[in-house]
Design a protein around this motif. Structure first.
Motif, mmCIF file in Angstrom:
data_model
loop_
_atom_site.group_PDB
_atom_site.id
_atom_site.type_symbol
_atom_site.label_atom_id
_atom_site.label_comp_id
_atom_site.label_asym_id
_atom_site.label_seq_id
_atom_site.Cartn_x
_atom_site.Cartn_y
_atom_site.Cartn_z
ATOM 1 N N VAL A 108 -16.777 -27.719 12.311
ATOM 2 C CA VAL A 108 -15.669 -27.346 11.424
ATOM 3 C C VAL A 108 -14.805 -26.304 12.117
ATOM 4 O O VAL A 108 -15.278 -25.554 12.972
ATOM 5 C CB VAL A 108 -16.176 -26.801 10.072
ATOM 6 N N ASP A 109 -13.521 -26.251 11.725
ATOM 7 C CA ASP A 109 -12.645 -25.224 12.275
ATOM 8 C C ASP A 109 -12.713 -23.976 11.404
ATOM 9 O O ASP A 109 -13.495 -23.902 10.453
ATOM 10 C CB ASP A 109 -11.216 -25.745 12.424
ATOM 11 N N ASP A 110 -11.890 -22.972 11.723
ATOM 12 C CA ASP A 110 -11.989 -21.696 11.010
ATOM 13 C C ASP A 110 -11.385 -21.754 9.612
ATOM 14 O O ASP A 110 -11.446 -20.775 8.870
ATOM 15 C CB ASP A 110 -11.362 -20.562 11.814
ATOM 16 N N GLN A 111 -10.825 -22.899 9.235
ATOM 17 C CA GLN A 111 -10.328 -23.088 7.871
ATOM 18 C C GLN A 111 -11.276 -23.981 7.071
ATOM 19 O O GLN A 111 -10.915 -24.471 6.005
ATOM 20 C CB GLN A 111 -8.932 -23.717 7.902
ATOM 21 N N ALA A 112 -12.466 -24.196 7.607
ATOM 22 C CA ALA A 112 -13.495 -25.029 6.958
ATOM 23 C C ALA A 112 -13.088 -26.490 6.854
ATOM 24 O O ALA A 112 -13.541 -27.216 5.967
ATOM 25 C CB ALA A 112 -13.860 -24.479 5.576
ATOM 26 N N ARG A 113 -12.230 -26.942 7.779
ATOM 27 C CA ARG A 113 -11.877 -28.353 7.842
ATOM 28 C C ARG A 113 -12.822 -29.059 8.817
ATOM 29 O O ARG A 113 -13.108 -28.544 9.904
ATOM 30 C CB ARG A 113 -10.431 -28.546 8.284
ATOM 31 N N VAL A 114 -13.275 -30.237 8.428
ATOM 32 C CA VAL A 114 -14.217 -30.989 9.249
ATOM 33 C C VAL A 114 -13.524 -31.515 10.500
ATOM 34 O O VAL A 114 -12.460 -32.148 10.419
ATOM 35 C CB VAL A 114 -14.829 -32.155 8.450
ATOM 36 N N ILE A 115 -14.120 -31.253 11.651
ATOM 37 C CA ILE A 115 -13.667 -31.834 12.917
ATOM 38 C C ILE A 115 -14.436 -33.121 13.189
ATOM 39 O O ILE A 115 -13.866 -34.139 13.570
ATOM 40 C CB ILE A 115 -13.859 -30.824 14.069
ATOM 41 N N ALA A 116 -15.726 -33.065 12.982
ATOM 42 C CA ALA A 116 -16.567 -34.246 13.189
ATOM 43 C C ALA A 116 -17.846 -34.066 12.371
ATOM 44 O O ALA A 116 -18.242 -32.942 12.046
ATOM 45 C CB ALA A 116 -16.899 -34.425 14.665
#
Length: 853
Positions: A592-600
């Protein structure tokens, strides 16, 4: 089974128990208390006071052995799991790294500048500069060497002035092999002062296919192993991590003073074993590699050694910080964290303690009705001592069981954090290579020449030949694009993207790429959906391409990372596995990125771009990671989190690129029940004396609890307390009638105080084990009262008892009086019940007549 200091223990832990200080401490405390218990039991039997408690002695002794066995086994299992995981990572991380080296030698051996020099050797300075440029980007190499087919050095990154002829076998192998590379870990004439060096080599061929020379990439093996070891070493860790070659010889060691390089260790892979080395006993766990994309490395093995005399000193006795009781209670009730055997231990301990408390309670009640004052006083003192020792034993058992639970859970939490650290380390190492690749390929002579000459013949074909070959070696890329200063695509390595040629790229990273200041700089796109990747999110790595004279930027190269399968493979490799090698069912991992969005994600339920609700400590964990228990989708999950820390220069202090990513690994432990609570321990049951003078009239009160309510009866009205066994409900009975059970070969009606007082009853699955207080009714007939747990036997001054008969009427008239508490004492209120009222209600229900009939 074997005997250890009077306790039956399993053979597997017998030799290790002396090295487990915490378990030794518990054993000594329990055996000391049992010795006191034996003396008290003997006095009780001689006085006829404690006939009921003798049977609990064997139960305590049996549970002591079972508890210590399980605590020892779980302590050992925790250490084994840690050693297994680290030994696996030692070899697998290295193999992943070496896989990249096999691709590097394949590509660099086709480099046009190296090929031209091999065909016509001359002054090596220019080629050395190219080697230096390469190693600035791929700092995993310490030297790059070009040799003729006879082994004479033609050019070298770090020349020693001697240019000797190298007679190593790998030189001849590189000339004649049918494999795509030669991998050699040998003593080499390139580094005569070293025992062995790790070298990747392949031949340089002319355009006509004639072998011209041999190229060698010399890997920083010792440096890389120390980086791997440092990443896996914890504070005050007495263990040693080593790498073994195929013959069992140590070729790298995290502590060469303890296990030196060159030592020979005979171990098997995949099992914990005892090993004696240099006069010291070790626990050892070795792992073979799982391989990476079919590559299994040189046949080496990772090994972790732990000195037996220190292996369990680092055991953490601090309780786990689990703020929500329902999480621990849910895990304890079922799931994979605790076996049925482990779950039974606290239940057994509570049952034994409940039996002891009831025996002391009954003994104290009986002494309250005896006429032998001297014997009664002695018996009450004895019962108080038994109760005190029982409470001490309960405290030790509680601590031991709590430590057992903490050992199991902390092991699972440590696993989740370890696997998260592994996932992010794999990611950082992988993307380090991507940042290197784009910069190096931007220096390819053919690409630079063709971009600098817009009118060059077969420009597109020449570019696609180069980048197509690159893509065949580096399969982690979906596509490689070359574009000019206007952003127009000139060539694509993926035939499926041929339609892009001639189109102008509008992405913001085009300008960023063309504005890069030197050959060490690179650019990376945001992780967003891209038309270059079928509108799926990915990273695109870019470097500016300069003209052959370095005077100007003539375009750029963009490598499209094949993020979906590559990240999925990384995350799947970081999942915990069962003994059969399959991933733990229900476990999954995320980037996840620092905005809590899923990368994978390894789980299809979490799609790239999805927004998660994460606690701040999981989204922004400390550098060494963190682990927590959480409730998610009806499951209790152990969650480990680890932030990206980069690798070598990638995201280092001198790297302008910053991209906050966190790896999360979720391990399911059991179904979550928000209402679950740990078992309520039995309270103190010994006599509490009145604080008044001997001239004050007192009344002895037998107390018990219903939920949070504290109730009591005069001792004279109580016969004894018994377990609730075999009770039967009665059809059409009033709600205050629970049912009946057989007591002393007669039917005993049971009064339901919960219903009578409007209190909630313990639900199904509750940890409360109800008991029955047998009471002598005002008509001389016995009946039972259902209670949650027993309390103390109180001595209460008559003047401290206030009548409640004028306050409560109807069904609440079972509340007879209340015991006053001193102001500001914080003590709960003790309410006394009316035996006559309960007896009358039972008679009114017709139950007594039915029982008599």
């Amino acid at each position: 089974m074997a005997k250890y200091k009077g306790i039956e223990v399993k053979d597997g832990v017998r030799q290790l128990l002396p090295h487990m200080p915490l378990i030794e401490e518990y054993r000594e405390m329990l055996q000391s208390l049992q010795a006191v218990w034996d003396n008290l039991n003997l006095l009780g039997q001689l006085s006829g006071t404690t006939a009921e408690i003798g049977q609990t002695r064997e139960a305590f002794a049996s549970l002591t052995g079972e508890l210590l066995n399980n605590l020892a086994e779980q302590t050992l299992a925790k250490r084994e799991q840690e050693m297994k995981a680290r030994s696996q990572v030692v070899i697998d991380i290295l193999v992943r790294n070496l896989f990249e080296r096999t691709a590097d030698i394949g590509f660099l051996s086709t480099d046009e500048a190296i090929r031209r020099f091999a065909g016509d050797p001359g002054e090596p300075w220019t080629l050395q500069q190219r080697f230096r440029e390469y190693v600035r980007k791929y700092s995993v190499y310490e030297d790059v060497v070009l040799l003729d087919c006879g082994g004479r050095i033609l050019a070298r990154l770090a020349p020693d002035g001697a240019n000797p002829v190298i007679h190593d076998a790998w030189v001849h192998q590189a000339v004649t092999t049918t494999a795509p590379y030669v991998e050699a870990y040998v003593h080499s004439g390139l580094f005569p002062e070293r025992p062995r060096s790790l070298i990747y080599a392949y031949r340089i061929k002319s355009e006509r296919g004639e072998t011209l020379a041999v190229l060698a990439l010399c890997f920083r093996f010792a440096d890389e192993m120390q980086r791997i070891f440092r990443g896996l070493t914890t504070a005050d860790d007495p263990g040693v991590m080593v790498l073994l070659d195929a013959g069992g010889c140590v070729i790298a060691s995290s502590d060469p003073w303890q296990v030196p390089i060159g030592a020979e260790l005979g171990v098997v892979a995949g099992a914990l074993q005892r090993l004696r080395f240099a006069g010291r006993s070790y626990l050892a766990y070795a792992s073979d590699t799982k391989g990476y994309q079919g590559y299994r490395g040189p046949g080496w093995r990772g090994l972790v050694l732990m000195p037996v005399d220190q292996a369990f000193d680092i055991h953490d006795d601090d309780p786990l910080d689990i703020p929500e009781p329902a999480l621990l209670a849910s895990v304890m009730s079922g799931g994979r964290a605790f076996s049925a055997e482990l779950r039974a231990i606290p239940e057994q301990a509570e049952a034994i303690q409940r039996d002891l408390s009831r025996a002391v309670w009954n003994g104290t009640v009986r002494q309250g009705t005896t006429s032998l004052a001297v014997n009664s006083a002695f018996s009450k003192i004895l019962l108080r001592e038994i109760s005190r020792v029982g409470m001490s034993m309960r405290e030790v058992f509680s601590r031991s069981i709590g430590n057992l639970q903490s050992t199991v859970l902390s092991s699972l939490l440590a696993d989740s954090r370890f696997f998260a650290a592994l996932a992010i380390d794999i990611m950082d190492r992988n993307l380090y290579e991507r940042a290197n690749d784009c910069r190096w390929w931007a220096l390819d002579a053919t690409i630079r020449q063709l971009l600098a000459e817009p009118a060059a013949k077969n420009r597109r074909g020449g570019l696609e030949q180069v980048i197509g070959y690159i893509n065949s070696l580096y399969t982690v890329y979906d596509n490689i694009l070359v574009f000019d200063n206007a952003g127009e695509v000139l060539a694509a390595s993926n035939p499926a993207a041929a339609g892009m040629v001639g189109q102008r790229l509008a992405e913001p990273w085009v300008e960023a790429c063309l504005g890069l200041g030197d050959s060490q700089s690179y650019a990376v796109s945001e992780f967003v959906p891209s038309g270059l990747y079928g509108e799926r999110p990915t990273y695109v790595y870019l470097a500016a391409v300069r003209a052959p004279d370095d005077a100007r930027v003539v375009g750029g190269i963009a490598i499209v990372f094949d993020s979906a399968p590559q990240f999925a493979a990384m995350l799947n490799d970081a999942l915990p596995h069962e003994a059969d090698g399959s991933p733990v069912h229900g476990s999954f991992a995320l980037f996840v990125d620092d905005q809590a969005r899923v990368i994978a994600a390894s789980d299809d339920r979490y799609r790239p771009g999805a927004q998660l609700a994460l606690a701040p400590e999981l989204l922004h964990p400390a550098a060494d990671g963190c682990a927590r228990l959480i409730a998610l989708d009806g499951q209790v999950m152990a969650v480990g989190a680890s932030p990206s820390g980069g690798y070598r220069e990638f995201k280092g202090s001198d790297d302008a690129y910053r991209n906050a990513v966190t790896a999360l690994v979720f391990i399911p432990l059991g179904a979550y029940d928000a209402n679950a609570r740990p078992a309520e321990p039995a309270g103190e049951v010994a006599m509490r004396r009145s604080g008044g003078s001997g001239e004050v009239a007192i009344r002895e009160i037998a107390t018990f609890h219903l939920g949070a309510h504290w109730l009591g009866l005069p001792v004279a009205a109580v016969i004894e307390a018994i377990e609730l066994h075999g009770a039967t409900s009665l059809a059409n009975a009033p709600r205050q009638v629970y049912g009946a059970m057989i007591y002393r070969n007669e039917t005993l009606p049971i009064y339901n105080l919960h219903a009578a007082l409007g209190l909630p009853e313990p639900g199904e699955g509750s940890s409360v084990r109800q008991q029955v207080v047998v009471v002598r009714g005002d008509d001389g007939k016995a009946f039972g009262i259902l209670v949650d747990r027993l309390g103390e036997i109180m001595e209460v001054a008559e003047g401290d008892i206030d009548d409640l008969s004028n306050i409560y009427v109807g069904i609440a008239s079972v509340l007879a009086s209340v015991v006053k508490t001193p102001p500001g004492s914080g003590q709960p209120m003790l309410v006394l019940l009316s035996v006559a009222s309960m007896s009358e209600q039972l008679r009114g229900s017709g139950l007594a007549a039915a029982v008599d009939a």
